[in-house]
Design a protein around this motif. Structure first.
Motif, PDB file in Angstrom:
ATOM      1  N   SER A 154      31.034  54.810  26.629  1.00  0.00           N
ATOM      2  CA  SER A 154      31.954  54.157  27.557  1.00  0.00           C
ATOM      3  C   SER A 154      31.908  52.647  27.390  1.00  0.00           C
ATOM      4  O   SER A 154      30.877  52.019  27.600  1.00  0.00           O
ATOM      5  CB  SER A 154      31.611  54.498  29.014  1.00  0.00           C
ATOM      6  OG  SER A 154      32.388  53.663  29.860  1.00  0.00           O
ATOM      7  N   ASP A 155      33.057  52.100  26.994  1.00  0.00           N
ATOM      8  CA  ASP A 155      33.218  50.641  26.944  1.00  0.00           C
ATOM      9  C   ASP A 155      34.210  50.249  28.040  1.00  0.00           C
ATOM     10  O   ASP A 155      34.834  49.189  27.972  1.00  0.00           O
ATOM     11  CB  ASP A 155      33.736  50.244  25.547  1.00  0.00           C
ATOM     12  CG  ASP A 155      33.579  48.755  25.253  1.00  0.00           C
ATOM     13  OD1 ASP A 155      32.718  48.109  25.878  1.00  0.00           O
ATOM     14  OD2 ASP A 155      34.320  48.241  24.388  1.00  0.00           O
ATOM     15  N   MET A 156      34.334  51.128  29.059  1.00  0.00           N
ATOM     16  CA  MET A 156      35.334  50.880  30.112  1.00  0.00           C
ATOM     17  C   MET A 156      35.051  49.564  30.829  1.00  0.00           C
ATOM     18  O   MET A 156      33.910  49.241  31.151  1.00  0.00           O
ATOM     19  CB  MET A 156      35.330  52.003  31.143  1.00  0.00           C
ATOM     20  CG  MET A 156      36.044  53.249  30.673  1.00  0.00           C
ATOM     21  SD  MET A 156      36.403  54.395  32.013  1.00  0.00           S
ATOM     22  CE  MET A 156      34.784  55.023  32.417  1.00  0.00           C
ATOM     23  N   ALA A 157      36.114  48.832  31.065  1.00  0.00           N
ATOM     24  CA  ALA A 157      36.007  47.572  31.800  1.00  0.00           C
ATOM     25  C   ALA A 157      37.302  47.347  32.558  1.00  0.00           C
ATOM     26  O   ALA A 157      38.379  47.722  32.092  1.00  0.00           O
ATOM     27  CB  ALA A 157      35.769  46.420  30.836  1.00  0.00           C
ATOM     28  N   ALA A 158      37.151  46.746  33.726  1.00  0.00           N
ATOM     29  CA  ALA A 158      38.343  46.371  34.493  1.00  0.00           C
ATOM     30  C   ALA A 158      38.714  44.953  34.076  1.00  0.00           C
ATOM     31  O   ALA A 158      37.835  44.188  33.659  1.00  0.00           O
ATOM     32  CB  ALA A 158      38.006  46.412  35.970  1.00  0.00           C
ATOM     33  N   PRO A 159      39.987  44.581  34.187  1.00  0.00           N
ATOM     34  CA  PRO A 159      40.344  43.192  33.869  1.00  0.00           C
ATOM     35  C   PRO A 159      39.518  42.240  34.739  1.00  0.00           C
ATOM     36  O   PRO A 159      39.373  42.485  35.944  1.00  0.00           O
ATOM     37  CB  PRO A 159      41.830  43.109  34.240  1.00  0.00           C
ATOM     38  CG  PRO A 159      42.304  44.517  34.352  1.00  0.00           C
ATOM     39  CD  PRO A 159      41.121  45.366  34.676  1.00  0.00           C
ATOM     40  N   THR A 204      32.908  40.399  42.244  1.00  0.00           N
ATOM     41  CA  THR A 204      33.977  41.402  42.151  1.00  0.00           C
ATOM     42  C   THR A 204      33.954  42.051  40.770  1.00  0.00           C
ATOM     43  O   THR A 204      34.012  43.282  40.640  1.00  0.00           O
ATOM     44  CB  THR A 204      35.360  40.730  42.381  1.00  0.00           C
ATOM     45  OG1 THR A 204      35.303  40.027  43.612  1.00  0.00           O
ATOM     46  CG2 THR A 204      36.486  41.722  42.387  1.00  0.00           C
ATOM     47  N   ASP A 205      33.844  41.220  39.721  1.00  0.00           N
ATOM     48  CA  ASP A 205      33.832  41.744  38.357  1.00  0.00           C
ATOM     49  C   ASP A 205      32.633  42.660  38.152  1.00  0.00           C
ATOM     50  O   ASP A 205      32.736  43.709  37.511  1.00  0.00           O
ATOM     51  CB  ASP A 205      33.799  40.587  37.338  1.00  0.00           C
ATOM     52  CG  ASP A 205      35.109  39.809  37.348  1.00  0.00           C
ATOM     53  OD1 ASP A 205      36.116  40.357  37.833  1.00  0.00           O
ATOM     54  OD2 ASP A 205      35.119  38.652  36.884  1.00  0.00           O
ATOM     55  N   HIS A 206      31.488  42.257  38.715  1.00  0.00           N
ATOM     56  CA  HIS A 206      30.272  43.068  38.592  1.00  0.00           C
ATOM     57  C   HIS A 206      30.516  44.459  39.207  1.00  0.00           C
ATOM     58  O   HIS A 206      30.285  45.473  38.569  1.00  0.00           O
ATOM     59  CB  HIS A 206      29.104  42.366  39.296  1.00  0.00           C
ATOM     60  CG  HIS A 206      27.852  43.169  39.297  1.00  0.00           C
ATOM     61  ND1 HIS A 206      26.970  43.164  38.236  1.00  0.00           N
ATOM     62  CD2 HIS A 206      27.349  44.049  40.197  1.00  0.00           C
ATOM     63  CE1 HIS A 206      25.972  43.988  38.510  1.00  0.00           C
ATOM     64  NE2 HIS A 206      26.176  44.535  39.688  1.00  0.00           N
TER      65      HIS A 206
END
Ligand SMILES: C[S@@+](CC[C@H](N)C(=O)[O-])C[C@H]1O[C@@H](n2cnc3c(N)ncnc32)[C@H](O)[C@@H]1O
Length: 227
Positions: A140-145, A152-154
């Motif tokens: 999984s290399d899933m990431a949110a923008p 929030t990013d964390h």
């Protein structure tokens, strides 16, 4: 990185391309452009025919942790635009590879592509069906923008990591491996404590292609103890 024969360490590595700030271009865009133009992994990915510089991360992760095997059933979660799947396509000769992303992915030889959201009900079953059985390796290399707001990013990336780990725990074959992107700090230690009893060996790897300033690191958990 110096040991990686795939990666051309060009003599021009220290010759930086300067980007003049243009009227109408935001300073964050100028910084992005500057980074892209001066990033050796961007140009080497392009010349190696990879769709993303992320391909180098999978190559380096496997160099360090050695989890890819020729005949494995592998799922690539959050696969667009397809750099990791291109690496898998060239290395996995007799296994089965499924790539999934909410975004469209252009076809890759030997890879079955699903457009969908991993968090949606029923998607796990679709993946296992496409693989022809349970996976040996979950990537999984899933990431949110990213929003630029650290907390929030964390939380958003750690949520995606949990989704990947839940999928792995539910579906992995005994002895299987999961490799997932995490962001350092915050909820990382509780997530680790939760999966520790379920795997024989867990480590964190920061590939050289992962930018130093990024909190990104990869969790590599091997030897799944299926009950
Ligand atoms: C860093 S990119 C992956 C790059 C990829 N490993 C490569 O080598 O080209 C992260 C991807 O995760 C995907 N993603 C984020 N949340 C997702 C979800 N819930 N289901 C499926 N894909 C997701 C994004 O659409 C994005 O394409």
């Amino acid at each position: 990185m110096g040991k990686n024969k795939d990666f051309p360490l060009g003599a021009g590595r220290n010759q930086k391309t300067r980007v003049k700030s243009a009227r109408g271009r935001r300073s964050s865009s100028t910084r992005w452009l500057h980074r892209q133009l001066n990033d050796p992994y961007v140009s080497s990915a392009r010349s190696a025919g990879f769709r993303s510089r992320a391909a180098w991360k999978l190559i380096q992760l496997d160099e360090k942790a050695q989890f890819l095997s020729h005949n494995a059933r592998i799922v690539d979660l959050g696969a667009a635009p397809g750099g990791w799947s291109q690496v898998l396509s060239s290395r996995i000769k007799s296994g089965n590879i499924v790539a999934i992303d909410v975004l469209e992915i252009e076809p890759i030889a030997g890879v079955q592509i699903i457009q969908g959201d991993v968090s949606e009900r029923g998607v796990s079953g679709t993946i296992v069906e496409a693989l022809g059985g349970c996976p040996d390796i979950v990537l999984s290399d899933m990431a949110a923008p990213t929003t630029g707001h650290r907390q929030t990013d964390h939380l958003r990336t750690m949520n995606l990591c949990e989704i990947a780990l839940d999928f792995a725990i539910e579906n992995l074959n005994r002895g299987g491996t999961v490799v997932a992107k995490v962001f350092q700090g915050g909820t990382q230690s509780s997530l680790l404590a939760g999966i520790k009893p379920l795997f024989e060996n867990i480590k964190h790897v920061k590939p050289a292609a992962s930018r130093k300033e990024s909190p990104e690191i990869y969790l590599v958990a091997k030897g799944f103890k299926k009950r």
